[in-house]
Design a protein around this motif. Structure first.
Motif, short mmCIF file in Angstrom:
data_model
loop_
_atom_site.label_atom_id
_atom_site.label_comp_id
_atom_site.label_asym_id
_atom_site.label_seq_id
_atom_site.Cartn_x
_atom_site.Cartn_y
_atom_site.Cartn_z
N PHE A 35 0.80 -1.23 0.00
CA PHE A 35 0.00 0.00 0.00
C PHE A 35 0.83 1.28 0.00
O PHE A 35 0.27 2.37 0.12
CB PHE A 35 -0.92 0.04 1.23
N ASP A 36 2.15 1.15 -0.09
CA ASP A 36 3.05 2.30 -0.02
C ASP A 36 2.94 3.03 1.31
O ASP A 36 3.00 4.25 1.40
CB ASP A 36 2.77 3.27 -1.19
N TRP A 37 2.76 2.24 2.39
CA TRP A 37 2.69 2.81 3.73
C TRP A 37 4.09 3.07 4.26
O TRP A 37 5.00 2.28 4.05
CB TRP A 37 2.01 1.86 4.69
N GLU A 38 4.23 4.14 4.98
CA GLU A 38 5.42 4.40 5.78
C GLU A 38 5.10 3.89 7.18
O GLU A 38 3.97 3.97 7.62
CB GLU A 38 5.72 5.90 5.84
N ALA A 39 6.12 3.38 7.87
CA ALA A 39 5.91 2.89 9.24
C ALA A 39 6.81 3.68 10.18
O ALA A 39 7.99 3.87 9.90
CB ALA A 39 6.22 1.40 9.32
N ARG A 40 6.23 4.12 11.26
CA ARG A 40 6.98 4.85 12.28
C ARG A 40 6.68 4.19 13.62
O ARG A 40 5.51 4.11 14.03
CB ARG A 40 6.53 6.31 12.29
N THR A 41 7.72 3.70 14.29
CA THR A 41 7.53 3.01 15.57
C THR A 41 7.79 3.98 16.71
O THR A 41 8.78 4.69 16.73
CB THR A 41 8.44 1.77 15.66
N LEU A 42 6.85 3.98 17.66
CA LEU A 42 6.91 4.87 18.82
C LEU A 42 7.00 4.05 20.09
O LEU A 42 6.61 2.89 20.13
CB LEU A 42 5.62 5.71 18.88
N ASP A 43 7.47 4.69 21.14
CA ASP A 43 7.43 4.08 22.47
C ASP A 43 6.19 4.64 23.17
O ASP A 43 6.09 5.84 23.39
CB ASP A 43 8.69 4.44 23.26
N VAL A 44 5.25 3.76 23.47
CA VAL A 44 4.02 4.17 24.14
C VAL A 44 3.99 3.47 25.50
O VAL A 44 3.73 2.28 25.59
CB VAL A 44 2.77 3.78 23.31
N ALA A 45 4.30 4.24 26.52
CA ALA A 45 4.29 3.72 27.90
C ALA A 45 5.14 2.45 28.02
O ALA A 45 4.73 1.47 28.63
CB ALA A 45 2.87 3.49 28.38
N GLY A 46 6.31 2.45 27.40
CA GLY A 46 7.23 1.32 27.51
C GLY A 46 7.00 0.20 26.52
O GLY A 46 7.71 -0.81 26.54
N ALA A 47 6.04 0.34 25.63
CA ALA A 47 5.77 -0.67 24.62
C ALA A 47 5.92 -0.05 23.23
O ALA A 47 5.66 1.14 23.05
CB ALA A 47 4.36 -1.23 24.78
N SER A 48 6.32 -0.86 22.27
CA SER A 48 6.45 -0.38 20.89
C SER A 48 5.09 -0.38 20.21
O SER A 48 4.32 -1.33 20.34
CB SER A 48 7.41 -1.26 20.10
N TYR A 49 4.81 0.69 19.47
CA TYR A 49 3.58 0.79 18.69
C TYR A 49 3.97 1.41 17.36
O TYR A 49 4.67 2.42 17.32
CB TYR A 49 2.54 1.64 19.41
N THR A 50 3.51 0.83 16.28
CA THR A 50 3.85 1.31 14.95
C THR A 50 2.65 2.03 14.35
O THR A 50 1.53 1.52 14.37
CB THR A 50 4.27 0.14 14.05
N ILE A 51 2.91 3.22 13.82
CA ILE A 51 1.90 4.00 13.11
C ILE A 51 2.16 3.83 11.62
O ILE A 51 3.28 4.01 11.16
CB ILE A 51 1.97 5.49 13.48
N PHE A 52 1.11 3.49 10.87
CA PHE A 52 1.20 3.40 9.42
C PHE A 52 0.68 4.71 8.85
O PHE A 52 -0.35 5.22 9.29
CB PHE A 52 0.37 2.22 8.90
N ARG A 53 1.41 5.23 7.83
CA ARG A 53 1.07 6.53 7.27
C ARG A 53 1.09 6.49 5.75
O ARG A 53 1.88 5.75 5.17
CB ARG A 53 2.05 7.59 7.75
N VAL A 54 0.27 7.34 5.14
CA VAL A 54 0.27 7.56 3.70
C VAL A 54 0.34 9.06 3.49
O VAL A 54 -0.51 9.80 4.03
CB VAL A 54 -1.01 6.99 3.04
N ASP A 55 1.34 9.51 2.75
CA ASP A 55 1.50 10.94 2.46
C ASP A 55 1.38 11.80 3.72
O ASP A 55 0.73 12.84 3.72
CB ASP A 55 0.47 11.40 1.41
N GLY A 56 1.98 11.35 4.81
CA GLY A 56 2.01 12.11 6.05
C GLY A 56 0.77 11.99 6.92
O GLY A 56 0.72 12.59 8.00
#
Length: 166
Positions: A35-56
């Motif tokens: 899908f041409d998604w970008e993935a950005r992994t964040l630290d959420v309260a000590g756990a990893s969570y990935t946000i998928f994005r399209v064109d920002g």
């Protein structure tokens, strides 16, 4: 935690798709290519969570299941916008639903709860705080359709129309 601001989703709208899987990094590569998604992994309260994005714009999220003795099937969780999670949880109970998680505050992002309808179909309630859900819906690369397969459509219709006004 900093997430991109998004417009509020109207109550009753599927507002956030979330992948629960055994390996979110592998999934991010797969969906990125598909899908041409970008993935950005964040630290959420000590756990990893990935946000998928399209064109920002945020289009969904994902996380890896914790390793346990009981294998879990990967799945997409569907979040539905509600004005107040606690009131929606009580209404779901009155209608024969079962609460499977929460209600829980996800930092200042949202308040969520997991619900199983009377036949066991699971979904999640989303009360927006600083993040209203997906920044893109009904566009290429974003959530556009959610479907329920139920053994008793009349009962499912009564439950969901009473809960969400559909």
């Amino acid at each position: 935690l900093r997430m991109a601001p998004t417009p509020a989703c109207p109550p009753g709208t599927f507002c956030w798709p979330e992948l629960a899987t055994s390996d979110v990094e592998v999934a991010a590569r797969f969906y990125g290519a598909l899908f041409d998604w970008e993935a950005r992994t964040l630290d959420v309260a000590g756990a990893s969570y990935t946000i998928f994005r399209v064109d920002g714009a945020d289009v969904g999220g994902g996380y890896s299941h914790q390793v346990t003795d009981k294998p879990r099937t990967p799945r997409w969780n569907s979040y539905i916008a509600v004005p107040e999670v606690d009131a929606a949880v009580e209404r779901a109970r009155e209608l024969g639903g079962r609460i499977i998680a929460g209600p829980t505050d996800i930092l200042d992002v949202s308040r969520v709860a997991g619900v199983a309808d009377p036949h066991g179909a699971e979904f999640y309630l989303w009360e927006a705080r600083v993040h209203a859900g997906a920044g893109r819906l009904n566009e290429p690369g974003s959530l556009c359709w959610t479907e329920l397969i139920a053994p008793h459509l009349d009962a499912a219709e009564r439950f969901y129309t009473s809960l969400f006004g559909w």
